[in-house]
Motif scaffolding. Structure first.
Motif: not given
Length: 88
Positions: A11-24
């Motif tokens: 999840x964290x790697x995909x969020x980073x790849x998508x250029x997002x900055x989401x926390x849980x």
């Protein structure tokens, strides 16, 4: 790697790849950068792909999730839903 750790990493790697900055605590919605069901579906497909490449490989049945049920949920809940639909 444990199942929970593998899902968290995917999840964290995909969020980073998508250029997002989401926390849980953030929700997976337009504010978080996943503006519609198609964007959420692409996110889930990508997470499934990452889990398939893990050692040992894991099978995330993203087809079993109702995309509308994921949209608008916190990333904590999304993690739990992914865990419920993952074997390995």
């Amino acid at each position: 790697m444990s199942k929970i750790a593998a899902i968290d990493t995917a999840i964290r790697l995909q969020i980073a790849k998508d250029g997002k900055s989401l926390s849980y605590s953030d929700k997976i919605n337009a504010t978080g950068g996943y503006e519609d069901n198609n964007a959420v579906e692409e996110f889930l497909i990508s997470v499934a792909g990452r889990l398939r490449l893990d050692t040992p490989p894991m099978k995330f049945d993203w087809h079993g999730l109702d995309i509308a049920r994921v949209q608008g949920r916190s990333m904590f809940i999304v993690h739990d839903l992914i865990e419920q639909h993952t074997r390995g």
